[in-house]
Design a protein around this motif. Structure first.
Motif, PDB file in Angstrom:
ATOM      1  N   GLY A   1       0.804  -1.222   0.000  1.00 22.83           N
ATOM      2  CA  GLY A   1       0.000   0.000   0.000  1.00 22.83           C
ATOM      3  C   GLY A   1       0.831   1.263   0.000  1.00 22.83           C
ATOM      4  N   LEU A   2       2.140   1.103  -0.072  1.00 24.12           N
ATOM      5  CA  LEU A   2       3.015   2.262  -0.250  1.00 24.12           C
ATOM      6  C   LEU A   2       3.144   2.525  -1.742  1.00 24.12           C
ATOM      7  N   THR A   3       3.641   3.684  -2.126  1.00 20.74           N
ATOM      8  CA  THR A   3       3.933   3.899  -3.537  1.00 20.74           C
ATOM      9  C   THR A   3       5.404   3.566  -3.778  1.00 20.74           C
ATOM     10  N   ALA A   4       5.736   3.349  -5.037  1.00 15.13           N
ATOM     11  CA  ALA A   4       7.133   3.069  -5.367  1.00 15.13           C
ATOM     12  C   ALA A   4       8.015   4.254  -4.951  1.00 15.13           C
ATOM     13  N   HIS A   5       7.491   5.444  -5.174  1.00 15.38           N
ATOM     14  CA  HIS A   5       8.210   6.644  -4.730  1.00 15.38           C
ATOM     15  C   HIS A   5       8.513   6.596  -3.238  1.00 15.38           C
ATOM     16  N   THR A   6       7.503   6.277  -2.483  1.00 13.81           N
ATOM     17  CA  THR A   6       7.664   6.254  -1.027  1.00 13.81           C
ATOM     18  C   THR A   6       8.655   5.177  -0.609  1.00 13.81           C
ATOM     19  N   ILE A   7       8.602   4.049  -1.290  1.00 10.36           N
ATOM     20  CA  ILE A   7       9.537   2.970  -0.965  1.00 10.36           C
ATOM     21  C   ILE A   7      10.978   3.415  -1.210  1.00 10.36           C
ATOM     22  N   ARG A   8      11.210   4.106  -2.334  1.00 10.22           N
ATOM     23  CA  ARG A   8      12.572   4.611  -2.595  1.00 10.22           C
ATOM     24  C   ARG A   8      12.970   5.644  -1.550  1.00 10.22           C
ATOM     25  N   TYR A   9      12.006   6.464  -1.186  1.00  9.57           N
ATOM     26  CA  TYR A   9      12.258   7.464  -0.132  1.00  9.57           C
ATOM     27  C   TYR A   9      12.608   6.776   1.187  1.00  9.57           C
ATOM     28  N   TYR A  10      11.882   5.755   1.526  1.00  8.62           N
ATOM     29  CA  TYR A  10      12.176   5.017   2.756  1.00  8.62           C
ATOM     30  C   TYR A  10      13.551   4.350   2.659  1.00  8.62           C
ATOM     31  N   GLU A  11      13.878   3.864   1.487  1.00  3.30           N
ATOM     32  CA  GLU A  11      15.196   3.235   1.292  1.00  3.30           C
ATOM     33  C   GLU A  11      16.307   4.240   1.582  1.00  3.30           C
ATOM     34  N   LYS A  12      16.111   5.450   1.045  1.00  7.34           N
ATOM     35  CA  LYS A  12      17.093   6.512   1.281  1.00  7.34           C
ATOM     36  C   LYS A  12      17.240   6.793   2.778  1.00  7.34           C
ATOM     37  N   ASN A  13      16.148   6.564   3.517  1.00 10.70           N
ATOM     38  CA  ASN A  13      16.156   6.793   4.962  1.00 10.70           C
ATOM     39  C   ASN A  13      16.443   5.525   5.765  1.00 10.70           C
ATOM     40  N   GLY A  14      16.834   4.478   5.058  1.00  7.25           N
ATOM     41  CA  GLY A  14      17.256   3.272   5.759  1.00  7.25           C
ATOM     42  C   GLY A  14      16.144   2.401   6.310  1.00  7.25           C
ATOM     43  N   LEU A  15      14.916   2.621   5.875  1.00  4.95           N
ATOM     44  CA  LEU A  15      13.812   1.839   6.432  1.00  4.95           C
ATOM     45  C   LEU A  15      13.518   0.568   5.644  1.00  4.95           C
ATOM     46  N   ILE A  16      13.732   0.636   4.362  1.00  4.60           N
ATOM     47  CA  ILE A  16      13.411  -0.506   3.506  1.00  4.60           C
ATOM     48  C   ILE A  16      14.618  -0.755   2.628  1.00  4.60           C
ATOM     49  N   ASN A  17      14.888  -2.033   2.399  1.00  6.81           N
ATOM     50  CA  ASN A  17      16.089  -2.354   1.636  1.00  6.81           C
ATOM     51  C   ASN A  17      15.795  -3.500   0.687  1.00  6.81           C
ATOM     52  N   ALA A  18      16.372  -3.405  -0.496  1.00  2.97           N
ATOM     53  CA  ALA A  18      16.239  -4.482  -1.473  1.00  2.97           C
ATOM     54  C   ALA A  18      17.534  -5.285  -1.447  1.00  2.97           C
ATOM     55  N   SER A  19      17.423  -6.541  -1.050  1.00  2.27           N
ATOM     56  CA  SER A  19      18.634  -7.360  -0.880  1.00  2.27           C
ATOM     57  C   SER A  19      19.403  -7.537  -2.175  1.00  2.27           C
ATOM     58  N   GLN A  20      18.673  -7.483  -3.272  1.00  5.84           N
ATOM     59  CA  GLN A  20      19.332  -7.719  -4.556  1.00  5.84           C
ATOM     60  C   GLN A  20      18.856  -6.726  -5.595  1.00  5.84           C
ATOM     61  N   ARG A  21      19.642  -6.695  -6.678  1.00  3.08           N
ATOM     62  CA  ARG A  21      19.215  -5.983  -7.874  1.00  3.08           C
ATOM     63  C   ARG A  21      19.181  -6.995  -9.009  1.00  3.08           C
ATOM     64  N   SER A  22      18.246  -6.819  -9.918  1.00  3.95           N
ATOM     65  CA  SER A  22      18.221  -7.676 -11.108  1.00  3.95           C
ATOM     66  C   SER A  22      19.393  -7.315 -12.003  1.00  3.95           C
ATOM     67  N   GLU A  23      19.575  -8.088 -13.080  1.00  2.00           N
ATOM     68  CA  GLU A  23      20.706  -7.821 -13.973  1.00  2.00           C
ATOM     69  C   GLU A  23      20.705  -6.393 -14.510  1.00  2.00           C
ATOM     70  N   VAL A  24      19.507  -5.865 -14.757  1.00  2.00           N
ATOM     71  CA  VAL A  24      19.437  -4.507 -15.297  1.00  2.00           C
ATOM     72  C   VAL A  24      19.306  -3.445 -14.204  1.00  2.00           C
ATOM     73  N   GLY A  25      19.371  -3.870 -12.940  1.00  2.00           N
ATOM     74  CA  GLY A  25      19.406  -2.870 -11.878  1.00  2.00           C
ATOM     75  C   GLY A  25      18.094  -2.647 -11.163  1.00  2.00           C
ATOM     76  N   TYR A  26      17.080  -3.451 -11.469  1.00  2.00           N
ATOM     77  CA  TYR A  26      15.811  -3.310 -10.766  1.00  2.00           C
ATOM     78  C   TYR A  26      15.952  -3.812  -9.327  1.00  2.00           C
ATOM     79  N   ARG A  27      15.299  -3.111  -8.391  1.00  5.22           N
ATOM     80  CA  ARG A  27      15.290  -3.583  -7.001  1.00  5.22           C
ATOM     81  C   ARG A  27      14.511  -4.908  -6.901  1.00  5.22           C
ATOM     82  N   CYS A  28      15.075  -5.859  -6.158  1.00  2.00           N
ATOM     83  CA  CYS A  28      14.400  -7.137  -5.945  1.00  2.00           C
ATOM     84  C   CYS A  28      14.246  -7.389  -4.452  1.00  2.00           C
ATOM     85  N   TYR A  29      13.017  -7.612  -4.039  1.00  2.00           N
ATOM     86  CA  TYR A  29      12.711  -7.773  -2.614  1.00  2.00           C
ATOM     87  C   TYR A  29      12.411  -9.234  -2.315  1.00  2.00           C
ATOM     88  N   ASN A  30      13.164  -9.819  -1.382  1.00  2.00           N
ATOM     89  CA  ASN A  30      12.865 -11.191  -0.962  1.00  2.00           C
ATOM     90  C   ASN A  30      11.874 -11.173   0.201  1.00  2.00           C
TER      91      ASN A  30
END
Ligand SMILES: [Zn+2]
Ligand SMILES: [Zn+2]
Ligand SMILES: [Zn+2]
Ligand SMILES: [Zn+2]
Lengths: 142, 142
Positions: B12-41
DNA sequence: GTTGACCTTAGAGTTTACTCTAAGCTTATA
DNA sequence: TATAAGCTTAGAGTAAACTCTAAGGTCAAC
């Protein structure tokens, strides 16, 4: 005729805030001294006090601007105009209270569930409740 | 593995908000796809849900960051650490409620004093109350 | 094979209400 | 006559939490 600092101590606003309000059309100095200092007459002071009172109640700057435009032309505005602003504000405040009470209740439930003691947080029920996205406690009034 | 848009609709968050939270250390994507997409396990998703739950309760981003640092190292934190954050928030919320209730009461008194009708505002008791800097109504509980 | 939805980044904009700064006059006091 | 306190302006900074933009790469579908 008061200078800005005098108006500031009279109203409890700061000189900075008064200039800021002036920029927003809330407070006005009818005159300037020879060297350019703002000079506030009695009517200016009453308006500044009106602004301070309205702000203290919780009206936004935009609300206060609207109230002032009624104030300077009372005969062309109605009691309805005034109550509309006031009702809208009351609604905002009431909605905010509802939100906050829901938060308050949830926080209290969380606190009741945890000892708050020096044991480690491994089995902390607050942490568990935050982790359970379908927790009763965190979904508001059940 | 979810992409950011999938995590967004799941939480229920937006992608924008998720990136914003990432910048603030709240959410993290353990991996990136080959082309650099965030991947969440799954673990990333659970953390994102924790964040969303805590934010919904009303914890600030800084609070959530503090709660997360407890979450990742529960054995080196105590229930007291958790309740301190929660108590502080409860105190904030309660104080804000008190403030708002005072506003609510004042606004209600103002509304009770005015007909709200189509007559002109020349004798409007709301305007009069705002003008009287020593009014009972606008000085909170008397 | 191109449209459209989705992804990337850095960085700017939004909201509300201040709050402060810099550079430079003016005024009151010792 | 020096300080200090107070005044002027334009404009930048603060707080919180997003929200959006630009410019561009990627991917599934028709
Ligand atoms: Zn325990
Ligand atoms: Zn606990
Ligand atoms: Zn009347
Ligand atoms: Zn009225």
């Amino acid at each position: 005729m008061l200078k800005i600092g005098e108006l500031a101590s009279k109203t409890g606003l700061t000189a900075h805030t008064i200039r800021y309000y002036e920029k927003n059309g809330l407070i006005n100095a009818s005159q300037r001294s020879e060297v350019g200092y703002r000079c506030y007459n009695e009517s200016d002071v009453r308006q500044a006090e009106f602004v301070r009172t309205a702000r203290r109640i919780g009206f936004s700057i935009a609300d206060v601007a609207a109230l002032l435009s009624i104030r300077v032309d009372k005969t062309n505005h109605t009691c309805q105009d005034v109550t509309e602003i006031t009702q809208r504000k009351l609604k905002d405040v009431s909605e905010k209270i509802t939100e906050l009470r829901s938060m308050q209740k949830t926080l209290q439930i969380l606190l009741n569930s945890c000892s708050g003691g020096p044991e480690n947080a491994y089995h902390c029920s607050i942490m568990e409740a935050l982790d359970a996205s379908n927790s009763q406690a965190v979904r508001g009034r059940a």
